[in-house]
Structures are given as C-alpha cells and as structure tokens.
Design a protein around this motif. Structure first.
Motif, PDB file in Angstrom:
ATOM      1  N   PHE A 147      74.902   2.209  30.470  1.00 36.23           N
ATOM      2  CA  PHE A 147      74.234   1.239  31.264  1.00 36.23           C
ATOM      3  C   PHE A 147      72.756   1.610  31.412  1.00 36.23           C
ATOM      4  CE2 PHE A 147      72.579  -0.404  35.275  1.00 36.23           C
ATOM      5  CZ  PHE A 147      72.859  -1.804  34.942  1.00 36.23           C
ATOM      6  N   TYR A 148      72.802   3.322  31.434  1.00 32.49           N
ATOM      7  CA  TYR A 148      71.347   3.925  31.609  1.00 32.49           C
ATOM      8  C   TYR A 148      71.031   4.310  30.346  1.00 32.49           C
ATOM      9  CZ  TYR A 148      72.389   3.287  36.619  1.00 32.49           C
ATOM     10  OH  TYR A 148      72.721   2.750  37.870  1.00 32.49           O
ATOM     11  N   PRO A 149      69.563   4.595  30.149  1.00 37.33           N
ATOM     12  CA  PRO A 149      69.170   5.222  28.832  1.00 37.33           C
ATOM     13  C   PRO A 149      69.741   6.651  28.707  1.00 37.33           C
ATOM     14  CG  PRO A 149      67.351   4.210  30.165  1.00 37.33           C
ATOM     15  CD  PRO A 149      68.441   4.271  30.947  1.00 37.33           C
ATOM     16  N   MET A 150      69.981   6.948  27.432  1.00 38.27           N
ATOM     17  CA  MET A 150      70.628   8.405  27.047  1.00 38.27           C
ATOM     18  C   MET A 150      69.583   9.557  27.029  1.00 38.27           C
ATOM     19  SD  MET A 150      72.792   8.618  23.673  1.00 38.27           S
ATOM     20  CE  MET A 150      73.718  10.437  23.251  1.00 38.27           C
ATOM     21  N   LYS A 151      69.989  10.724  27.495  1.00 36.00           N
ATOM     22  CA  LYS A 151      69.073  11.794  27.372  1.00 36.00           C
ATOM     23  C   LYS A 151      69.460  12.261  26.068  1.00 36.00           C
ATOM     24  CE  LYS A 151      67.770  15.990  29.534  1.00 36.00           C
ATOM     25  NZ  LYS A 151      67.894  16.939  30.716  1.00 36.00           N
ATOM     26  N   LEU A 152      68.685  12.551  24.950  1.00 37.42           N
ATOM     27  CA  LEU A 152      69.212  13.147  23.719  1.00 37.42           C
ATOM     28  C   LEU A 152      68.413  14.443  23.335  1.00 37.42           C
ATOM     29  CD1 LEU A 152      70.715  12.697  20.744  1.00 37.42           C
ATOM     30  CD2 LEU A 152      68.435  11.543  20.199  1.00 37.42           C
ATOM     31  N   LEU A 153      69.236  15.549  23.193  1.00 34.67           N
ATOM     32  CA  LEU A 153      68.473  16.868  22.829  1.00 34.67           C
ATOM     33  C   LEU A 153      68.401  16.995  21.143  1.00 34.67           C
ATOM     34  CD1 LEU A 153      70.566  18.700  25.534  1.00 34.67           C
ATOM     35  CD2 LEU A 153      68.093  17.732  25.966  1.00 34.67           C
ATOM     36  N   PHE A 154      67.259  17.278  20.974  1.00 31.97           N
ATOM     37  CA  PHE A 154      67.179  17.585  19.370  1.00 31.97           C
ATOM     38  C   PHE A 154      66.817  19.050  19.025  1.00 31.97           C
ATOM     39  CE2 PHE A 154      64.100  18.476  16.027  1.00 31.97           C
ATOM     40  CZ  PHE A 154      64.914  17.776  14.717  1.00 31.97           C
ATOM     41  N   GLU A 155      67.671  19.609  18.329  1.00 29.68           N
ATOM     42  CA  GLU A 155      67.366  20.908  17.915  1.00 29.68           C
ATOM     43  C   GLU A 155      67.342  21.444  16.510  1.00 29.68           C
ATOM     44  OE1 GLU A 155      68.795  25.563  19.177  1.00 29.68           O
ATOM     45  OE2 GLU A 155      69.693  24.086  20.213  1.00 29.68           O
ATOM     46  N   GLY A 156      66.292  21.950  15.871  1.00 26.99           N
ATOM     47  CA  GLY A 156      66.004  22.104  14.659  1.00 26.99           C
ATOM     48  C   GLY A 156      65.822  23.643  14.288  1.00 26.99           C
ATOM     49  N   ARG A 157      66.582  24.207  13.614  1.00 29.90           N
ATOM     50  CA  ARG A 157      66.601  25.571  13.087  1.00 29.90           C
ATOM     51  C   ARG A 157      66.361  25.909  11.656  1.00 29.90           C
ATOM     52  NH1 ARG A 157      72.008  27.348  16.194  1.00 29.90           N
ATOM     53  NH2 ARG A 157      71.344  26.443  18.275  1.00 29.90           N
ATOM     54  N   ASN A 158      65.467  26.881  11.388  1.00 27.91           N
ATOM     55  CA  ASN A 158      65.841  27.652  10.241  1.00 27.91           C
ATOM     56  C   ASN A 158      65.673  28.901  10.266  1.00 27.91           C
ATOM     57  OD1 ASN A 158      63.036  28.185  10.258  1.00 27.91           O
ATOM     58  ND2 ASN A 158      62.295  26.584   9.028  1.00 27.91           N
ATOM     59  N   GLU A 159      65.360  30.010   9.239  1.00 27.54           N
ATOM     60  CA  GLU A 159      65.348  31.312   9.617  1.00 27.54           C
ATOM     61  C   GLU A 159      64.184  31.888  10.405  1.00 27.54           C
ATOM     62  OE1 GLU A 159      64.846  33.152   5.758  1.00 27.54           O
ATOM     63  OE2 GLU A 159      66.596  32.354   5.031  1.00 27.54           O
ATOM     64  N   SER A 160      63.277  31.293  10.289  1.00 29.04           N
ATOM     65  CA  SER A 160      62.064  31.543  11.385  1.00 29.04           C
ATOM     66  C   SER A 160      61.897  30.634  12.292  1.00 29.04           C
ATOM     67  CB  SER A 160      60.926  31.985  10.412  1.00 29.04           C
ATOM     68  OG  SER A 160      60.391  30.730   9.663  1.00 29.04           O
ATOM     69  N   ILE A 161      62.295  29.402  12.521  1.00 27.94           N
ATOM     70  CA  ILE A 161      61.592  28.511  13.312  1.00 27.94           C
ATOM     71  C   ILE A 161      62.763  27.932  14.199  1.00 27.94           C
ATOM     72  CG2 ILE A 161      60.312  26.328  13.887  1.00 27.94           C
ATOM     73  CD1 ILE A 161      58.670  27.165  11.394  1.00 27.94           C
ATOM     74  N   THR A 162      62.654  27.895  15.397  1.00 33.00           N
ATOM     75  CA  THR A 162      63.657  27.080  16.288  1.00 33.00           C
ATOM     76  C   THR A 162      62.771  26.222  17.005  1.00 33.00           C
ATOM     77  OG1 THR A 162      65.320  28.617  16.323  1.00 33.00           O
ATOM     78  CG2 THR A 162      65.447  26.860  18.030  1.00 33.00           C
ATOM     79  N   VAL A 163      63.303  24.464  16.833  1.00 34.12           N
ATOM     80  CA  VAL A 163      62.316  23.698  17.815  1.00 34.12           C
ATOM     81  C   VAL A 163      63.610  23.004  18.580  1.00 34.12           C
ATOM     82  CG1 VAL A 163      61.103  21.426  17.528  1.00 34.12           C
ATOM     83  CG2 VAL A 163      60.794  23.157  15.950  1.00 34.12           C
ATOM     84  N   LYS A 164      62.992  22.615  19.879  1.00 34.00           N
ATOM     85  CA  LYS A 164      63.871  21.807  20.773  1.00 34.00           C
ATOM     86  C   LYS A 164      63.038  20.722  21.534  1.00 34.00           C
ATOM     87  CE  LYS A 164      67.075  25.619  21.933  1.00 34.00           C
ATOM     88  NZ  LYS A 164      67.522  26.517  23.007  1.00 34.00           N
ATOM     89  N   GLN A 165      63.598  19.590  21.660  1.00 31.25           N
ATOM     90  CA  GLN A 165      62.732  18.421  22.097  1.00 31.25           C
ATOM     91  C   GLN A 165      63.789  17.387  22.627  1.00 31.25           C
ATOM     92  OE1 GLN A 165      59.491  17.984  22.362  1.00 31.25           O
ATOM     93  NE2 GLN A 165      60.172  16.388  23.576  1.00 31.25           N
ATOM     94  N   VAL A 166      63.467  16.892  23.940  1.00 36.82           N
ATOM     95  CA  VAL A 166      64.331  15.987  24.584  1.00 36.82           C
ATOM     96  C   VAL A 166      63.877  14.451  24.131  1.00 36.82           C
ATOM     97  CG1 VAL A 166      65.215  15.247  26.781  1.00 36.82           C
ATOM     98  CG2 VAL A 166      64.737  17.475  26.108  1.00 36.82           C
ATOM     99  N   PHE A 167      64.647  13.615  24.058  1.00 33.12           N
ATOM    100  CA  PHE A 167      64.257  12.411  23.873  1.00 33.12           C
ATOM    101  C   PHE A 167      65.085  11.376  24.740  1.00 33.12           C
ATOM    102  CE2 PHE A 167      63.447  14.254  19.842  1.00 33.12           C
ATOM    103  CZ  PHE A 167      62.049  13.873  19.571  1.00 33.12           C
TER     104      PHE A 167
END
Length: 147
Positions: A104-124
C-alpha cells in the motif's frame, strides 16, 4: 414527503453517487502495454567512465529480503537482458514484473554494487501508480569518487 424524508433521500443519493464515482474511476484506469524498467547509471567522478560491477544486490528496505529481478514467476526473464547494460554503467533496479512486491505504501529499495575496488550503496523509493512502477526518489545517475 416530509422534510426529514427529503434529507434522507438526498443523503442516500449523495452516498450512491460517491460510491459510483469511486468505482468508475478505478475501473476506467487505462494502462499502456509498455513494460517499465527503472534504472540507475553509475559512472566514475569524471562522468564518462562507466563503473562495471561484479555483483549487484537489491534489497527490500522493509523486510530485508533480497530482490531477484528474474524470479521463478517470470520464465521468459533473462538476467542478461533485464540487468541493464553493465558495460555502459547502466543497471536495472526494479521493473513492472515486481509490482506485487510494492504494498500500500511505497517501497524502500536498497541498491548495492560491488567490484574489486568500489562499493556503491544507494536508497531508492519505488511506487506503483496502478499501472506501472515509478521511482519516487533516488538519483538517475551516480558519480563515484575514487579514494
């Protein structure tokens, strides 16, 4: 007809009109046949070099459950097709096939991308307009700084 009876009649007519209007609106919604994908592009801080992740993890922020873009319910789904185009830094984060995950309410989505040298986290924040999914908050492009 008494005055009291007249008020009751008007009240009943107003209630029935409201119910009819509500039901007509929900029935008359016309959706397009497009299949909507939501995505994010990830580039290095120069804004032109795409970031290619070895692993992308999508998580429901409410339940903590992992979200698979290609689940058992979608036999025609191909991870290669639906994941986006990692070589160009483009990643799918959600699509219409997952609309049933949004309550019923919008969904909080957590995105996490990784490789050998980078980790990115973002909330949508992902919503559903009754026809398609849409991104209510969160960037379209992420620029990653190297340390």
């Amino acid at each position: 007809m008494t005055e009291e009876c007249s008020y009751k009649t008007v009240f009943i007519i107003l209630i029935l009109s409201a119910i009819t209007a509500i039901s007509c609106d929900s029935v008359s919604t016309v959706c397009s046949s497009e299949f909507r994908y939501l995505g994010v592009s990830v580039f290095m801080e120069d804004g032109t070099t795409p970031v290619v992740f070895d692993e992308v993890i999508l998580t429901d922020g409410q339940s903590g459950q992992s979200i698979e873009l290609c689940g058992k319910e979608e036999p025609e789904c191909s991870d290669d097709y639906i994941m986006g185009i990692p070589e160009s830094g483009s990643y799918t984060i959600f699509h219409d096939g997952l609309r049933n995950r949004i309550g019923f309410y919008p969904m909080k989505l957590l995105f996490e991308g990784r490789n050998e040298s980078i980790t990115v986290k973002q909330v949508f924040l992902i919503g559903d307009d009754g026809c398609h999914v849409n991104k209510l908050s969160g960037p379209t492009t992420l620029n990653v700084k190297t340390e």
